[in-house]
Write a protein that holds these residues in place. Structure first.
Motif, PDB file in Angstrom:
ATOM      1  N   LEU A 137       0.856  -1.177   0.000  1.00 44.66           N
ATOM      2  CA  LEU A 137       0.000   0.000   0.000  1.00 44.66           C
ATOM      3  C   LEU A 137       0.897   1.234   0.000  1.00 44.66           C
ATOM      4  O   LEU A 137       1.809   1.341   0.823  1.00 44.66           O
ATOM      5  N   TYR A 138       0.639   2.150  -0.920  1.00 40.30           N
ATOM      6  CA  TYR A 138       1.426   3.374  -1.048  1.00 40.30           C
ATOM      7  C   TYR A 138       0.650   4.557  -0.494  1.00 40.30           C
ATOM      8  O   TYR A 138      -0.588   4.610  -0.596  1.00 40.30           O
TER       9      TYR A 138
ATOM     10  N   GLY B  42      -8.099  13.131   1.690  1.00 38.66           N
ATOM     11  CA  GLY B  42      -9.020  12.010   1.522  1.00 38.66           C
ATOM     12  C   GLY B  42      -8.686  10.836   2.416  1.00 38.66           C
ATOM     13  O   GLY B  42      -8.079   9.859   1.964  1.00 38.66           O
ATOM     14  N   ARG B  43      -9.109  10.892   3.651  1.00 35.83           N
ATOM     15  CA  ARG B  43      -8.733   9.888   4.658  1.00 35.83           C
ATOM     16  C   ARG B  43      -9.008   8.456   4.207  1.00 35.83           C
ATOM     17  O   ARG B  43      -8.175   7.563   4.390  1.00 35.83           O
ATOM     18  N   ASP B  44     -10.165   8.196   3.610  1.00 35.17           N
ATOM     19  CA  ASP B  44     -10.561   6.833   3.277  1.00 35.17           C
ATOM     20  C   ASP B  44     -10.499   6.541   1.780  1.00 35.17           C
ATOM     21  O   ASP B  44     -11.045   5.533   1.320  1.00 35.17           O
ATOM     22  N   CYS B  45      -9.840   7.393   1.017  1.00 35.42           N
ATOM     23  CA  CYS B  45      -9.776   7.207  -0.439  1.00 35.42           C
ATOM     24  C   CYS B  45      -8.724   6.170  -0.807  1.00 35.42           C
ATOM     25  O   CYS B  45      -7.556   6.295  -0.423  1.00 35.42           O
ATOM     26  N   ILE B  46      -9.129   5.154  -1.544  1.00 35.32           N
ATOM     27  CA  ILE B  46      -8.219   4.142  -2.065  1.00 35.32           C
ATOM     28  C   ILE B  46      -8.214   4.238  -3.587  1.00 35.32           C
ATOM     29  O   ILE B  46      -9.270   4.296  -4.218  1.00 35.32           O
ATOM     30  N   HIS B  47      -7.022   4.262  -4.167  1.00 36.13           N
ATOM     31  CA  HIS B  47      -6.887   4.383  -5.614  1.00 36.13           C
ATOM     32  C   HIS B  47      -6.150   3.170  -6.160  1.00 36.13           C
ATOM     33  O   HIS B  47      -5.197   2.671  -5.557  1.00 36.13           O
ATOM     34  N   LEU B  48      -6.598   2.716  -7.326  1.00 39.68           N
ATOM     35  CA  LEU B  48      -6.015   1.559  -7.998  1.00 39.68           C
ATOM     36  C   LEU B  48      -5.437   2.005  -9.330  1.00 39.68           C
ATOM     37  O   LEU B  48      -6.137   2.580 -10.170  1.00 39.68           O
TER      38      LEU B  48
ATOM     39  N   TRP C  15      -1.694  -0.016  -5.408  1.00 43.65           N
ATOM     40  CA  TRP C  15      -2.711   0.522  -4.517  1.00 43.65           C
ATOM     41  C   TRP C  15      -2.176   1.728  -3.749  1.00 43.65           C
ATOM     42  O   TRP C  15      -1.052   1.720  -3.259  1.00 43.65           O
ATOM     43  N   PHE C  16      -3.047   2.731  -3.609  1.00 46.58           N
ATOM     44  CA  PHE C  16      -2.674   3.978  -2.942  1.00 46.58           C
ATOM     45  C   PHE C  16      -3.789   4.421  -2.006  1.00 46.58           C
ATOM     46  O   PHE C  16      -4.977   4.305  -2.338  1.00 46.58           O
ATOM     47  N   VAL C  17      -3.409   4.945  -0.858  1.00 45.94           N
ATOM     48  CA  VAL C  17      -4.382   5.531   0.055  1.00 45.94           C
ATOM     49  C   VAL C  17      -4.162   7.040   0.074  1.00 45.94           C
ATOM     50  O   VAL C  17      -3.036   7.512   0.143  1.00 45.94           O
ATOM     51  N   ARG C  18      -5.241   7.773  -0.015  1.00 45.10           N
ATOM     52  CA  ARG C  18      -5.234   9.233  -0.068  1.00 45.10           C
ATOM     53  C   ARG C  18      -4.649   9.741  -1.391  1.00 45.10           C
ATOM     54  O   ARG C  18      -4.226   8.964  -2.237  1.00 45.10           O
TER      55      ARG C  18
END
Length: 260
Positions: free
Chosen positions: A128-129, A135-141, A183-186
């Motif tokens: 996880l990057y 965006g606390r709960d934003c997950i990007h693919l 995968w990325f958070v925020r």
């Protein structure tokens, strides 16, 4: 003077890169990177005398555009609460008059997807990057799987975001590998005109890059690797400022920051 030939199926970004390389090879690109390394029109491509070699290419840009990379000024963000921007390489997935958004490509955390979500079993071992500070709960693919459209959005030719359900189905069916997805958070966010203002202040070096450069998960310093692709002046800048820390050492400082 011969010019690259564009066909109906030509990727306009790659064609532009070939034009930039040809111009650099002919010695017509003026200016130098200088201390800030931000003269977007002024560096040659490392591919050599007017050629774009192989799958990996990058060249400087004068202004931001969706799908470009932002490379942090080497003398900024080394300390303070935004240290995760130090030598950051950011993929700008949205840019318009309303604002801009991107994800940091080279801030791997100590977490895996299996540790943060029970719904991503197929991607349990994926790193996880940290994508930014918004965006606390934003997950990007991020991936290159065109078959996931229209659930996945093509940002630039060959680079897609989104399409989680399709990605999971594809991996479970054995059609693609979990390693094909990142995968990325925020994320990083800028208001109207904010990014342009920061570019004017030399906060960011702008680059267009091939899909392989954007998508590649590297164990080295991605910031320095992209700078090196921009030409000799930028390569010198990268060598002068490249962090001596190992990826493992950098990883320790990349955990998701606490909300303010």
């Amino acid at each position: 003077i011969s010019l690259p030939i564009a066909g109906v199926d030509t990727d306009w970004r790659e064609f532009r890169a070939r034009l930039a390389a040809r111009e650099a090879g002919n010695g017509t690109a003026g200016g130098e990177a200088g201390e800030a390394g931000t003269s977007a029109a002024g560096a040659s491509l490392s591919a050599g005398a007017g050629e774009v070699s192989g799958r990996d290419w990058a060249h400087p840009l004068p202004v931001p555009e969706a799908g470009c990379l932002l490379l942090a000024h080497p003398q900024l963000f080394s300390e303070g609460p935004q240290k995760y921007f130090h030598q950051a390489c950011i993929f700008l997935f949205e840019h318009s008059a309303e604002g801009s958004a991107g994800i940091i490509l080279n801030r791997r955390t100590s977490l895996t997807m299996g540790k943060v979500s029970s719904e991503t079993e197929a991607f349990g071992d994926n790193a996880l990057y940290l994508g930014g500070d918004v965006g606390r709960d934003c997950i990007h693919l991020l991936h290159s799987n065109a078959k996931l459209a229209p659930d996945a959005t093509e940002i630039v030719n060959g680079v897609f975001m989104g399409g989680f359900e399709g990605a999971r189905t594809s991996v479970e069916a054995g059609d693609t590998s979990a390693e094909d997805y990142r995968w990325f958070v925020r994320y990083c966010g800028w208001g109207p005109g904010q990014l342009e203002s920061e570019v004017g202040l030399n906060v960011w070096i702008l680059a267009a890059a091939s899909p392989s450069v954007v998508l590649k998960e590297t164990e080295g310093n991605k910031w320095a690797e992209v700078l090196t692709l921009l030409g000799a002046d930028y390569a010198q800048l990268a060598r002068a400022h490249e962090s001596a820390e190992s990826p493992e050492a950098r990883e320790k400082g990349n955990d998701v920051p606490a909300d303010e």
